[in-house]
Each structure stands twice: as structure tokens, then as C-alpha cells.
Design an enzyme around this catalytic site. Structure first.
Site, mmCIF file in Angstrom:
data_model
loop_
_atom_site.group_PDB
_atom_site.id
_atom_site.type_symbol
_atom_site.label_atom_id
_atom_site.label_comp_id
_atom_site.label_asym_id
_atom_site.label_seq_id
_atom_site.Cartn_x
_atom_site.Cartn_y
_atom_site.Cartn_z
ATOM 1 N N ASP B 30 0.865 -1.278 0.015
ATOM 2 C CA ASP B 30 0.112 0.013 0.082
ATOM 3 C C ASP B 30 1.026 1.215 -0.058
ATOM 4 O O ASP B 30 1.749 1.267 0.819
ATOM 5 C CB ASP B 30 -0.792 0.139 1.287
ATOM 6 C CG ASP B 30 -1.936 -0.853 1.027
ATOM 7 O OD1 ASP B 30 -2.337 -1.366 0.169
ATOM 8 O OD2 ASP B 30 -2.925 -0.865 2.277
ATOM 9 N N LYS B 87 -8.188 0.647 -5.104
ATOM 10 C CA LYS B 87 -9.415 0.095 -4.766
ATOM 11 C C LYS B 87 -10.743 0.875 -5.095
ATOM 12 O O LYS B 87 -10.989 1.958 -4.808
ATOM 13 C CB LYS B 87 -9.439 0.159 -2.972
ATOM 14 C CG LYS B 87 -8.431 -0.626 -2.492
ATOM 15 C CD LYS B 87 -8.009 -0.423 -1.104
ATOM 16 C CE LYS B 87 -6.974 -1.045 -0.276
ATOM 17 N NZ LYS B 87 -7.025 -2.573 -0.245
ATOM 18 N N GLY B 159 -5.203 -3.004 8.709
ATOM 19 C CA GLY B 159 -5.063 -1.832 9.798
ATOM 20 C C GLY B 159 -4.802 -2.034 10.946
ATOM 21 O O GLY B 159 -4.920 -1.021 11.899
ATOM 22 N N ARG B 171 -6.381 -20.348 7.123
ATOM 23 C CA ARG B 171 -6.849 -21.812 7.806
ATOM 24 C C ARG B 171 -8.102 -22.339 7.442
ATOM 25 O O ARG B 171 -8.386 -23.528 7.014
ATOM 26 C CB ARG B 171 -6.579 -21.874 9.271
ATOM 27 C CG ARG B 171 -5.152 -22.031 9.583
ATOM 28 C CD ARG B 171 -4.739 -22.600 10.902
ATOM 29 N NE ARG B 171 -3.520 -22.547 11.400
ATOM 30 C CZ ARG B 171 -2.791 -23.604 11.355
ATOM 31 N NH1 ARG B 171 -2.978 -24.644 10.491
ATOM 32 N NH2 ARG B 171 -1.515 -23.662 11.847
ATOM 33 N N GLY B 220 -3.074 -7.260 8.183
ATOM 34 C CA GLY B 220 -2.494 -7.495 9.430
ATOM 35 C C GLY B 220 -0.937 -8.065 9.169
ATOM 36 O O GLY B 220 -0.459 -8.276 10.566
ATOM 37 N N GLY B 241 -0.249 -3.636 3.877
ATOM 38 C CA GLY B 241 -0.932 -2.416 4.060
ATOM 39 C C GLY B 241 0.062 -1.383 4.857
ATOM 40 O O GLY B 241 0.827 -0.997 4.562
ATOM 41 N N SER B 242 -0.603 -1.082 6.235
ATOM 42 C CA SER B 242 -0.108 -0.226 7.048
ATOM 43 C C SER B 242 1.389 -0.635 7.400
ATOM 44 O O SER B 242 2.077 -0.150 8.027
ATOM 45 C CB SER B 242 -1.115 -0.070 8.192
ATOM 46 O OG SER B 242 -2.350 0.111 7.763
#
Lengths: 191, 298
Positions: B30, B87, B159, B171, B220, B241-242
């Protein structure tokens, strides 16, 4: 026969299964020692900047250059073709390549993803083959020792799409994605 | 899919899925501006996701999160040579039309943005540009593929810097695929009903044991070890992402996650790149979240 597949990033699995279906051992290459006992190498599709970066971090840049200089047979598809070429147009300012194949390629020469296409190609010695072009590099010019095995006219004149210079082969398209192993067979027969 | 004058076709399933195949084994990062996009490309990212705010900022700021400003997407396209994704809101086909007109390379119909339609996702078959969608389980993944998605990413909880939801979703998808692969032909009908997924796709997974499109992981991932974990759990590439630009040293973190993704089975390499990285993004316990993004989309 052992033909390695450079396995840093990209569509490695398709090349491995293509080679294995032709009865060839296809070890995945991630470290310099794995180059030693190979009869040939495939450089797969992927992102050429990412693969070039990972060649450096994996310590493979120079050992692979030496093997290429010794005459290792190699087939590069898409990103692999870019990495083998002599000149890269529209690349990053610091983009490097092995100059093992005397061609100039333009990165994303056929356009961005929206322009990615499928077509039929006529390959010398093989016949009609499906050609899958994904953000493909376009071969803009070739040296005199380079043989053109297939070309495609996408509306602005014919450009080479499958080329070889001795045992160094390059394809703008992805013969590994269509389940047709004839291009791989042609490459193996040249080793 | 449409035919061109020279007999070739654009927008076929093969060329759409093919780009996802080319991204396998890579990291998609990102980025919110051209400078970050360059850092990502320098670090070996295979693609960037252009957006105005990373998920952790969307979480913090609240309000409606929409498609990014086209100018910002164009600036990022001009700054890098790798694919640029962007997005659109769930169900917002007009945003997707705009992104296609901007020539982005992949559209993420994303739960990170505020959904525009609470019943319907975008009919993705009508687009030439391919779509990636999130999923928390196999039924959701197959519904998205039925609508034309060419790449699935496990959703995780974007995030948060917390990999727990990504692990749960991967899983779950894998366990459900194993269950299908061991089912006999008559059980598959009932399993398709339970999964609420198109029968033909359920039968295909039962036969092949895997999704008909690549499976990546998102939501995550914030350390090289997180990347190694999800790849060992069957993800074929990672979206971060973050996790990069909210860490103490984004450049090093980006390099480290890229290397860990290539060498994810070699603990010695992952250990080396994890050493002295500085702190990862702060992160959040998912149990304390007010908004669960993964629950958006159905």
C-alpha cells in the site's frame, strides 16, 4: 537432463510442471550453488524489477552472469526475456540486464494490463501456438545473430515475439500458461 | 472479453488470472504517494496499491472511505514501472469503471473502503481489468470468483498490524478445501449448499484441491515473520498495507518483507532480515475493535 527454474518470484510452478511433463528434472534455483550442475535454466515470468532485486539479495547476480558467459542454455519468458536482453527501454533508470541476448525490449511495450491479450502465433518448426501476452515486453530491434522464430502484428507492424541466439532463448509471451509444451520441447532440443 | 481487429482478444480469464500468476511469490505494498511507491519498487515490490489513506489511518479517522483521487493514482502510475492497483468500494461499479478508464492494472473491490451496496458485489465479468476480492472462508471466495474475481486474498483485519485474522481466514479456506477434496461426488452437492457457493466452482475445487485462481493473503501482516507464516500456510503472495509505512524504518521493513517472502521456508534468511529492523507498526488487539472490516462483504 537438469533444467533449473529461477525461483525468486513469478510463475515458477508452471515452468516446473512443464519441464517435468517432458521428463526433465527441474530443480528450483534460489541460491548460487544450485546453478552448478544445470544443463539449462528457465527465467520465468514475473516482475523484472523484483526479480533483478532478488538476484542481488540472493547473491545470484554474478554467478548467473558467469554461467551465461560459459554458454548455459537459457529460456526467458516475459520478465525473463527482459533480464536477458542487451537493452531495456522504458525501464527504471537503474534497470540492468544480462546482455546475453542481443535484443532491445520495451517494457510493457504492448500497454498496461487492460491491453494484455491472447492470440495465435505461427512458430517456426512448431506450427500454431497460443500466445498469452501479459503487460508484455516488445522486442523493438534485434542483432544480426538473433533468429526470429515467431512474430506478431498487433496492428502496428510485425514485431518478433520468440527469438533465439544460439542457446539463449527469449519469449515476449508465456508458453508456460497454456498447457502446450511444444515451445519448451523446442528449447530442450537445442541443449 | 472482447476481440481486436487482428484476431486477438483482451480481457480473457487467462490474461486476467495470468497477471496474478506473475505476482506470485511477491509483495504488494500500500502506498499513498509517488515517493512511497518508489520506495516500494526499490525494495522489490511486485506491485503497489495506490490509496489515499492506509487502513490504519482510515480506522483512526472514521468517516466514509472512497476511491482515491484519480490524480494521485496517475502520479503513482508515472512514478513506477510495476503494476499499480487501486481500490473501489464494494458494489460501486462506477468507481470501478473510473479505475478501468485510468488504466489501473488490478482493481481491489475492498472492504477497507465503506461499502456502496450491502447486497451486491460488482459484476466483474464485464470489465477488461481484473479484480481481486477479499474472503474470510471458501464460500465467500467462490462467490467472488463466480462474480468474476481473478484473484482472492484472505481478508485478515486490515489496519491492525495483527496477523491473527489473516491466519484464521487462510486456515478456514484451506480446511474447507481439504474437506471438499475428500468428499465423494454426492456429498459435494450438500457441501455446495452449506458453502452457499456456485456448484460448478465447488465441484472444481473438489476435483483439483485448490482455488481456480491464485490465493494471496492480506490484513495485518507487519513483519517478515508474519509473511513467512502466511506463505507457509498456503498463501502465494502477500499484500502489506499499513505494516510498511507505519513502521519505524519503512525502507528496511519493505526490503525485509520482500526477502522473507522469497525465502519463506528458510528460517535463517528470515532471521537475518528480521534483525535490527526497528519497531513494527504498533498494532491493535482485534477483540477491542469497534469496526470489523472483515465483516463487510458477504
Amino acid at each position: 537432463m537438469r533444467v533449473g527454474v529461477l525461483a525468486l518470484q513469478g510463475d515458477v510452478r508452471e515452468h516446473v510442471s512443464m519441464l517435468e511433463s517432458l521428463g526433465v528434472a527441474a530443480p528450483q534455483v534460489q541460491h548460487p550453488g544450485q546453478l552448478d550442475d544445470l544443463d539449462g535454466l528457465i527465467m520465468p515470468g514475473g516482475e523484472s524489477t523484483a526479480i533483478a532485486h532478488l538476484l542481488g539479495t540472493s547473491g545470484l547476480t554474478d554467478p548467473l552472469a558467469q554461467r551465461l558467459a560459459q554458454g548455459l542454455a537459457v529460456l526467458g519468458t516475459c520478465a525473463g526475456l527482459i533480464l536477458l536482453s542487451t537493452t531495456v527501454i522504458d525501464g527504471r533508470p537503474d534497470q540492468w540486464s544480462y546482455a546475453a541476448l542481443d535484443v532491445a525490449v520495451r517494457r510493457n511495450g504492448y500497454g498496461r494490463q487492460r491491453a494484455s491479450f491472447e492470440t495465435e502465433l505461427d512458430v517456426a518448426g512448431v506450427g500454431r501456438v497460443a500466445g498469452v501476452f501479459i503487460r508484455a515486453p516488445r522486442v523493438e530491434s534485434i542483432g544480426e545473430d538473433v533468429e526470429v522464430l515467431a512474430q506478431h502484428d498487433h496492428g502496428d507492424g510485425p514485431y518478433p515475439v520468440l527469438v533465439r541466439q544460439g542457446v539463449v532463448w527469449g519469449a515476449s509471451f508465456h508458453p508456460e500458461l497454456t498447457g502446450d509444451s511444444r515451445i519448451h520441447r523446442l528449447f530442450l532440443d537445442s541443449i | 472479453m472482447s476481440a481486436l481487429h487482428d484476431g486477438s482478444t483482451v480481457g480473457s480469464a487467462l490474461v486476467k488470472r495470468g497477471l496474478a500468476d506473475m505476482l506470485r511469490g511477491g509483495v504488494i505494498m500500500d502506498v499513498v504517494n509517488p515517493e512511497q511507491a518508489k520506495i516500494a519498487e526499490d525494495a522489490g515490490a511486485v506491485a503497489v496499491m495506490a490509496l489515499e489513506r492506509v487502513p490504519s489511518d482510515i480506522r483512526r479517522d472514521g468517516g466514509v472511505a472512497r476511491m482515491s483521487d484519480p490524480q494521485m493514482i496517475k502520479d503513482i502510475q508515472a512514478a513506477v514501472t510495476i503494476p499499480v492497483m487501486a481500490k473501489a468500494r464494494i458494489g460501486h461499479f462506477a468507481e470501478a469503471q473510473i479505475l478501468q478508464a485510468l488504466d489501473v492494472d488490478y482493481i481491489d473491490e475492498s472492504e477497507v473502503l465503506t461499502p456502496a451496496d450491502e447486497e451486491n458485489h460488482i459484476d466483474k465479468w464485464g470489465f477488461t481489468v481484473p479484480f481481486v476480492c477479499g474472503a474470510t472462508n471458501l464460500g465467500e471466495a467462490l462467490r467472488r470468483i463466480g462474480e468474476g474475481a481473478c484473484l482472492i486474498r484472505s481478508k485478515g483485519e486490515a489496519g491492525t498490524g495483527n496477523v491473527v485474522e489473516a491466519v484464521r481466514h487462510l486456515r478456514t479456506i484451506n480446511a474447507q478445501m481439504r474437506r471438499l477434496a475428500s468428499a465423494d461426488a454426492s456429498e459435494v452437492f450438500s457441501l455446495a449448499k452449506d458453502l452457499q457457493a456456485p456448484l460448478a466452482l465447488v465441484q472444481e475445487v473438489a476435483e483439483t484441491g485448490h482455488l481456480p485462481v491464485p490465493l494471496f493473503c492480506a490484513g495485518g501482516i507487519s513483519t517478515p515473520a508474519d509473511a513467512s507464516l502466511v506463505l507457509q500456510l498456503g498463501a502465494e503472495a502477500v499484500f502489506v498495507g499499513s505494516g510498511i509505512f507505519k513502521s519505524e524504518d519503512p525502507e528496511r521493513m519493505a526490503h525485509a518483507i520482500v526477502e522473507a517472502t522469497t525465502h519463506y521456508t528458510e528460517a535463517a534468511v528470515v532471521a537475518k532480515v528480521s534483525t535490527g529492523l526497528g519497531s513494527a507498526m504498533r498494532g491493535a488487539e482485534t477483540a477491542t475493535l469497534e469496526t470489523r472490516l472483515a465483516e463487510r462483504g458477504w
